[in-house]
Enzyme design. Structure first.
Site, PDB file in Angstrom:
ATOM      1  CE1 TYR A  89      -4.549  -0.998   0.824  1.00 45.41           C
ATOM      2  CE2 TYR A  89      -3.222  -2.994   1.030  1.00 45.41           C
ATOM      3  CZ  TYR A  89      -4.450  -2.378   0.868  1.00 45.41           C
ATOM      4  OH  TYR A  89      -5.587  -3.141   0.754  1.00 45.41           O
ATOM      5  CG  HIS A 113     -13.115  -3.440  -2.476  1.00 46.03           C
ATOM      6  ND1 HIS A 113     -12.370  -3.723  -3.605  1.00 46.03           N
ATOM      7  CD2 HIS A 113     -12.277  -3.624  -1.433  1.00 46.03           C
ATOM      8  CE1 HIS A 113     -11.136  -4.044  -3.252  1.00 46.03           C
ATOM      9  NE2 HIS A 113     -11.059  -3.998  -1.933  1.00 46.03           N
TER      10      HIS A 113
END
Length: 507
Positions: free
Chosen positions: A216, A397
């Site tokens: 990330y 998601h």
């Protein structure tokens, strides 16, 4: 041959309904053989099969036009997630003498086609030239034929096939399946782009993707500097062609002043907590998504003291092959204008918190997880009364084990409606979608998110977490007018989870 009474009745009923639908739509906007079709997509990586389509929601009829680089037969239909067997396929072509053939068929097995007993597709055109065979037909969203797959407001697995001659025979190298959301509300081309549109890119700069499964990466970037209020009315992903398969999602979080923001690129949720500052999502993209344009009445406000000045750009990379030396400059491109819309929009983040105590057992045919949002505290959190929330779009998601998602609205203990859902969710097609009709959420309503998982292919427990092989359950609602609430996530009962695992934990 005599049919059973039930089958005959169903066939007669279907034909009656189809005639009624055609009669009604002929007075309105029925799609004829030459009507332009708004939507299009290549169905294969080599761009051999090109699909156009459009639909009439009132008549519940969809029109397809498939163009294939071949002088042989072509086929188009719908299949399910797990196997092409049983999938329906409308087949057609042009013989050397110029005659055409056309029939509604289905796959008996992976290699064999068989004509349906009920022919529910209507041919509108079939041509062949020196390069392409083009077939155009319409079909109802649903029929009485058990071999026809329904067209619903979910992700649809579109099945395409073709041959090099006029003998319809399946070849694994010429069969393709692509997930598409067919019943889109509005095509972006239907919106007018303001003449004063300005484009601004928010991107990571020459980032070396680590040789790790999951990364990330976060960086902080200024929003466009404007002297008066503007609205961002559209955004789209900015992806490097060779890195597309490694970029899992991109999110923009709203930030205030740059005085407390770190510089450079860091791990979003690593040792330096500063890189996780700012939590209000204002735009997002995930695997399979394209551009998204807001309705004409709303946009993301920039340029006023109440608006964000900076954003946190978060990019999730999945480098499962541990490739070395791969640099990336992906991001989000925004389009903004001084022609103001009526409302400022916001994003409400629903579902449940992504933590390891969310776990899914292995070998599960079906496993459900739930996240509940109670809006009764919104006024207290917002610091001011919260007007009704008008929801116009959404983004779903989960990760690879996700099979379906749904958001439900409750008021005073009674279920009002489904806000959004996808019963055929595909991890590889995560896109911002419009609701067919806006949904109004009032203070005090409860919003329940349901996520359905399947782990038949897994031998170990799947935990909640950031990696693609972990799981999430999130729904982003796009709404107006904007308030100060960014998320409303459910949290698991830690004591209950611990007790289920055989651990003694006190309150």
């Amino acid at each position: 041959m005599l049919q059973p009474l039930g089958a005959m009745a169903c066939a007669l009923l279907f034909r009656l309904l189809l005639l009624m639908a055609l009669a009604a739509s002929s007075q309105g906007s029925r799609l004829g053989p030459t009507s332009p079709l708004r939507y299009s997509r290549f169905l294969d990586s080599s761009n051999v099969i090109f699909l156009r389509w459009d639909f009439d929601l009132e008549a519940e009829i969809i029109t397809f036009e498939v163009q294939v680089r071949t002088a042989g037969w072509v086929g188009l239909g719908v299949t399910d997630r797990y196997t092409n067997m049983g999938g329906d396929l409308v087949v057609g072509g042009v013989l050397p003498d110029g005659n055409v053939y056309f029939s509604d068929q289905h796959l008996v097995d992976e290699d064999t086609l068989e004509e349906d007993g009920s022919q529910d597709a209507e041919l509108q055109g079939l041509t062949e030239d020196a390069v392409y065979t083009t077939m155009r037909f319409s079909r109802p969203f649903r029929s009485c034929d058990p071999h026809d797959q329904d067209i619903k407001g979910d992700t649809v697995r579109v099945l395409a096939a073709y041959g090099l001659d006029d003998v319809p025979k399946l070849d694994p190298e010429r069969i393709f399946v692509k997930s598409i959301f067919l019943l889109q509300k509005i095509h972006p081309d239907e919106y007018d782009a303001p003449e004063d549109t300005i484009i601004h890119d928010l991107e990571i700069a020459d980032f070396l993707i680590p040789e790790e499964d999951t990364t990330y990466a976060c960086t902080f970037l200024p929003l466009p500097i404007v002297s008066k209020k503007h609205h961002i009315y559209k955004f789209e992903p900015k992806l490097m062609e060779y890195n597309e398969t490694m970029v899992h999602h991109i999110l923009l979080y709203a930030c205030g002043s740059a005085s407390v923001l770190p510089t450079g690129i860091g791990h979003c949720y690593g040792a330096d907590p500063a890189f996780s500052l700012c939590s209000q999502v204002i735009a997002g993209w995930a695997v399979g998504g394209t551009s998204y344009q807001f309705p004409d009445e709303t946009g993301i406000s920039i340029g006023t003291p109440q608006d964000p000045q900076w954003i946190r750009l978060e990019i999730h990379y999945s480098n499962f092959q541990n490739l070395a030396g791969v640099y990336d400059s992906s991001g989000i491109r925004v389009f903004y204008t001084a022609q103001l819309r009526k409302y400022d929009m916001g994003v409400l983040h629903l579902g449940f918190l992504t933590v390891p105590v969310h776990f899914i057992p292995p070998g599960a045919e079906s496993f459900m997880s739930y996240g509940l949002c109670k809006t009764e505290k919104f006024e207290e959190i917002n610091g001011a009364p919260v007007p009704d929330i008008q929801v116009f779009g959404y983004l779903l998601h989960t990760h690879l084990a996700g099979r379906a998602l749904e958001a439900l609205q409750y008021r005073n203990g009674t279920q009002l409606q489904t806000i959004c859902e996808d019963d055929s969710y595909d991890f590889n097609l995560q896109e911002a979608r419009d609701l067919q009709h806006p949904v109004v959420i009032k203070p005090g309503d409860e919003l329940l998110v349901k996520c359905h998982y399947q782990t038949l292919d897994r031998d170990l427990v799947t935990f909640g977490g950031p990696s693609t092989i972990n799981e999430m359950c999130l729904i982003f609602l796009f709404y107006y007018p904007r308030n100060n609430i960014s998320s409303c996530l459910g949290l698991f009962d830690i004591v209950y989870v611990a007790n289920e695992l055989g651990q003694e934990v006190s309150e």
